[in-house]
Design a protein around this motif. Structure first.
Motif, PDB file in Angstrom:
ATOM      1  N   PHE A 117       0.833  -1.211   0.000  1.00 17.60           N
ATOM      2  CA  PHE A 117       0.000   0.000   0.000  1.00 17.60           C
ATOM      3  C   PHE A 117       0.860   1.251   0.000  1.00 17.60           C
ATOM      4  N   ARG A 118       1.962   1.232   0.707  1.00 16.04           N
ATOM      5  CA  ARG A 118       2.834   2.415   0.710  1.00 16.04           C
ATOM      6  C   ARG A 118       3.301   2.741  -0.701  1.00 16.04           C
ATOM      7  N   GLU A 119       3.614   1.707  -1.475  1.00 18.72           N
ATOM      8  CA  GLU A 119       4.012   1.943  -2.857  1.00 18.72           C
ATOM      9  C   GLU A 119       2.814   2.377  -3.705  1.00 18.72           C
ATOM     10  N   SER A 120       1.688   1.747  -3.496  1.00 22.11           N
ATOM     11  CA  SER A 120       0.506   2.051  -4.303  1.00 22.11           C
ATOM     12  C   SER A 120       0.051   3.494  -4.130  1.00 22.11           C
ATOM     13  N   ARG A 121       0.122   4.007  -2.913  1.00 21.65           N
ATOM     14  CA  ARG A 121      -0.368   5.366  -2.674  1.00 21.65           C
ATOM     15  C   ARG A 121       0.655   6.434  -3.084  1.00 21.65           C
ATOM     16  N   ALA A 122       1.879   6.026  -3.414  1.00 19.05           N
ATOM     17  CA  ALA A 122       2.928   6.998  -3.732  1.00 19.05           C
ATOM     18  C   ALA A 122       2.675   7.744  -5.036  1.00 19.05           C
ATOM     19  N   SER A 123       2.007   7.089  -5.991  1.00 17.74           N
ATOM     20  CA  SER A 123       1.719   7.747  -7.274  1.00 17.74           C
ATOM     21  C   SER A 123       0.699   6.916  -8.033  1.00 17.74           C
ATOM     22  N   ARG A 124       0.221   7.463  -9.139  1.00 15.98           N
ATOM     23  CA  ARG A 124      -0.735   6.725  -9.970  1.00 15.98           C
ATOM     24  C   ARG A 124      -0.042   5.918 -11.060  1.00 15.98           C
ATOM     25  N   ALA A 125       1.287   5.933 -11.070  1.00 14.25           N
ATOM     26  CA  ALA A 125       2.007   5.297 -12.187  1.00 14.25           C
ATOM     27  C   ALA A 125       2.998   4.234 -11.744  1.00 14.25           C
ATOM     28  N   ASN A 126       3.074   3.926 -10.437  1.00 12.95           N
ATOM     29  CA  ASN A 126       4.064   2.941 -10.000  1.00 12.95           C
ATOM     30  C   ASN A 126       3.556   1.509 -10.249  1.00 12.95           C
ATOM     31  N   ALA A 127       4.431   0.532  -9.999  1.00 10.02           N
ATOM     32  CA  ALA A 127       4.127  -0.864 -10.341  1.00 10.02           C
ATOM     33  C   ALA A 127       2.943  -1.427  -9.567  1.00 10.02           C
ATOM     34  N   LYS A 128       2.634  -0.857  -8.421  1.00  8.02           N
ATOM     35  CA  LYS A 128       1.513  -1.360  -7.615  1.00  8.02           C
ATOM     36  C   LYS A 128       0.377  -0.340  -7.541  1.00  8.02           C
ATOM     37  N   ALA A 129       0.341   0.561  -8.494  1.00 10.94           N
ATOM     38  CA  ALA A 129      -0.665   1.626  -8.473  1.00 10.94           C
ATOM     39  C   ALA A 129      -2.091   1.089  -8.450  1.00 10.94           C
ATOM     40  N   ASP A 130      -2.309  -0.066  -9.102  1.00 15.77           N
ATOM     41  CA  ASP A 130      -3.674  -0.595  -9.169  1.00 15.77           C
ATOM     42  C   ASP A 130      -3.887  -1.784  -8.237  1.00 15.77           C
ATOM     43  N   TRP A 131      -3.021  -1.980  -7.257  1.00 18.72           N
ATOM     44  CA  TRP A 131      -3.171  -3.114  -6.340  1.00 18.72           C
ATOM     45  C   TRP A 131      -4.246  -2.869  -5.285  1.00 18.72           C
ATOM     46  N   TYR A 132      -4.694  -1.633  -5.166  1.00 23.83           N
ATOM     47  CA  TYR A 132      -5.758  -1.284  -4.223  1.00 23.83           C
ATOM     48  C   TYR A 132      -6.872  -0.583  -4.983  1.00 23.83           C
ATOM     49  N   VAL A 133      -8.017  -0.412  -4.346  1.00 22.62           N
ATOM     50  CA  VAL A 133      -9.191   0.148  -5.018  1.00 22.62           C
ATOM     51  C   VAL A 133      -9.151   1.669  -4.882  1.00 22.62           C
ATOM     52  N   TRP A 134      -8.699   2.320  -5.939  1.00 26.69           N
ATOM     53  CA  TRP A 134      -8.607   3.775  -5.985  1.00 26.69           C
ATOM     54  C   TRP A 134      -9.684   4.326  -6.921  1.00 26.69           C
ATOM     55  N   ALA A 135     -10.190   5.511  -6.603  1.00 25.63           N
ATOM     56  CA  ALA A 135     -11.205   6.127  -7.466  1.00 25.63           C
ATOM     57  C   ALA A 135     -11.171   7.642  -7.287  1.00 25.63           C
TER      58      ALA A 135
END
Length: 543
Positions: A117-135
């Motif tokens: 999650f720390r990686e996912s929330r860092a930007s919309r373009a990183n490797a885990k950007a879509d690993w969580y439910v963002w909207a």
């Protein structure tokens, strides 16, 4: 028809599982919190009950915002519970005792402290950007839709770095994983493989119908209050029909992938937790049918205060109809609900009698059954002062709902020892004085105790093929009488219960006019060929 299944790959059919809540089972180092070494030290007690497996609630690394159901590392033990070596030692000792170990897997969400999650929330373009439910927010800045969190408020939390909302079905610190992401699904499967390689015998899949969400993020419609017991009546979560935030059709593909993984490890199983209101029977049927999804499912449908023949008959019949090709796990208590002795006992009742009657019902149901630590002692729900609460759910909804701490207090082992033998330090939750009087050492060796009855009743289930393996057929009876047969390969047992306080006469089916009352039955049962005389709050097994 079912087969004999006490050994081999079908060991789970008709098995008895004992749930251990690690924080509250046994503390080995005096810090007031139970741990893996503590579980290992008490495995002989569990084995003495005659159960087949242990479900161990989460012990993974976690900031403990939700007592370990907020995982920050799926592949390690939180230091509060010990080490991986401690887990391996517990697993080895359990296997020596003939006990299988099933561990909780909290896959629907992680902690916000998880590296993913720390990686996912860092930007919309990183490797885990879509690993969580963002909207994205609506134009006015409000949440993407009307979905609610079970723990109160919207199921959306704003993140100022990504300038988006993320979904959380539980606490805001428990972001939901996006199961629409293939890479996220792969990572979860590999996390499960890690524990299978260590030798675990299976998984209890927490909130398994929460894995997928509607990709279009459509609003949930309103509904009448849910009739199941997965949320308290005071929670507005029950005001919605949860058509889009959980129980999505695509979930089946992931469950099949879990089953394919388990097939690589013969004899391992997956039991899914399903809380789905009125849809629970259909969901369980879908999730356990076909031999390629989950082995069985665990539901909330017997976690309410209802204690009538009509309720048990109607509830079990719904699942029998909806899951004809599947399998159900029945329980009366767990770490999320008021202990059933307190739920079922009415003023003037003897709690020990209710504990025995409840178990007599549970052991006779078709399916797998699950016991919760302490119920073998007939522990009542503990009263916890607000200042002692640790459960965020209870703190949020106090005083209308007092949370789950009342069923999570430490296990009482020795009545006269400090903290009832649970710890030499101050426990994370207080040990109720009334629990000391029901400690293991108080009941051990006395054949008239609830603990002794649990051992006797579980042995009866294990040794009676019709009860453990047979089909179930309900017999017509009044609201206060619950009657059904369990039949297997020419052996039939009539299971009969008087759930009222008053003695009742009941006309026996013709096939049982010459039946013998099994010794596990309540005292005072009499037969006069055509009728059974049942004292109040009694049970009988006729063969």
């Amino acid at each position: 028809m079912t087969n004999d299944h006490d050994h081999g790959r079908d060991w789970w059919r008709g098995a008895v599982i004992y749930q251990v809540y690690p924080r509250s089972f046994q503390d080995s180092n005096g810090d007031g919190i139970g741990d893996l070494k503590g579980i290992t030290a008490r495995l002989d007690h569990i084995a003495s009950l005659g159960v087949d497996a242990i479900w161990v609630s989460p012990f993974f690394k976690s900031p403990m915002a939700d007592m370990g159901y907020d995982v920050s590392d799926y592949r390690d033990v939180d230091p509060m519970f010990g080490t991986l070596a401690d887990f391996d030692a517990m697993l080895a000792r359990a296997h020596e005792l003939g006990l299988r170990i099933i561990i909780d897997q909290v896959l629907s969400h992680t902690s916000d402290q998880h590296a993913w999650f720390r990686e996912s929330r860092a930007s919309r373009a990183n490797a885990k950007a879509d690993w969580y439910v963002w909207a994205d927010a609506k134009p006015d800045g409000t949440a993407p839709n009307n979905w609610l969190s079970i723990f109160g408020g919207p199921a959306w939390e704003w993140d100022g770095t990504r300038m988006q909302y993320y979904m959380h079905s539980f606490l805001a610190s428990q972001p939901d994983i996006n199961f629409h992401s293939p890479e996220a699904r792969d990572a979860l499967i590999e996390a499960m493989r890690f524990w299978l390689d260590r030798g675990v015998d299976g998984f209890r899949l927490d909130a398994c119908n929460h894995y997928l969400h509607d990709a279009q993020l459509r609003d949930n419609p309103p509904t009448k209050r849910a009739s199941a017991h997965d949320v308290p009546d005071t929670n507005p979560y029950g005001f919605q029909e949860h058509l889009y935030d959980k129980t999505q059709p695509e979930n089946l593909a992931f469950l099949r992938r879990v089953r394919a993984l388990l097939n690589e490890y013969p004899g391992t199983i997956a039991v899914g937790e399903v809380g789905d209101g009125d849809r629970s029977p259909a969901t369980v049927g879908l999730y356990t049918s076909g031999g390629d999804t989950l082995h069985f499912c665990y539901t909330f449908d017997l976690f309410g205060p209802d204690f009538s023949g009509d309720y048990f008959r109607a509830t079990v019949s719904k699942f029998e109809e909806a899951a004809q090709d599947g399998w159900v796990c029945w329980a009366f208590s767990n770490h999320d609900v008021i202990r059933h002795v307190s739920r079922f006992t009415r003023p003037g009742d003897d709690p020990d009698r209710i504990a025995r009657l409840s178990l007599a019902i549970l052991i006779a149901l078709r399916g797998t059954i699950c016991l919760y630590q302490g119920e073998e002692l007939a522990l009542p729900e503990a009263e916890i002062a607000f200042e002692d609460l640790r459960d965020p759910y209870g703190i949020r909804f106090w005083p209308a709902f007092k949370g789950r701490d009342g069923c999570r207090t430490p296990m009482p082992w020795t009545a006269k020892d400090s903290e009832a033998g649970f710890s030499t330090g101050k426990p994370w939750l207080p040990v109720p004085a009334q629990h000391r009087t029901r400690a293991v050492d108080v009941q051990e060796g006395n054949k008239r105790t609830v603990l002794a009855f649990y051992r006797e009743a579980l042995a009866f289930r294990r040794n009676c093929l019709s009860i453990r393996c047979g089909d179930i057929d309900f017999v017509e009876a009044s609201e206060d009488i619950l009657a059904f047969t369990r039949s297997h390969r020419g052996e039939t047992t009539l299971c009969l219960y008087n759930l009222s306080r008053e003695p009742l006469d009941w006309t026996l089916p013709a096939a049982f006019t010459s039946a013998i009352v099994d010794p596990i039955s309540a005292p005072g049962i009499t037969l006069n060929r055509k009728k059974a005389r049942l004292p109040g709050r009694s049970w009988a097994f006729l063969r």
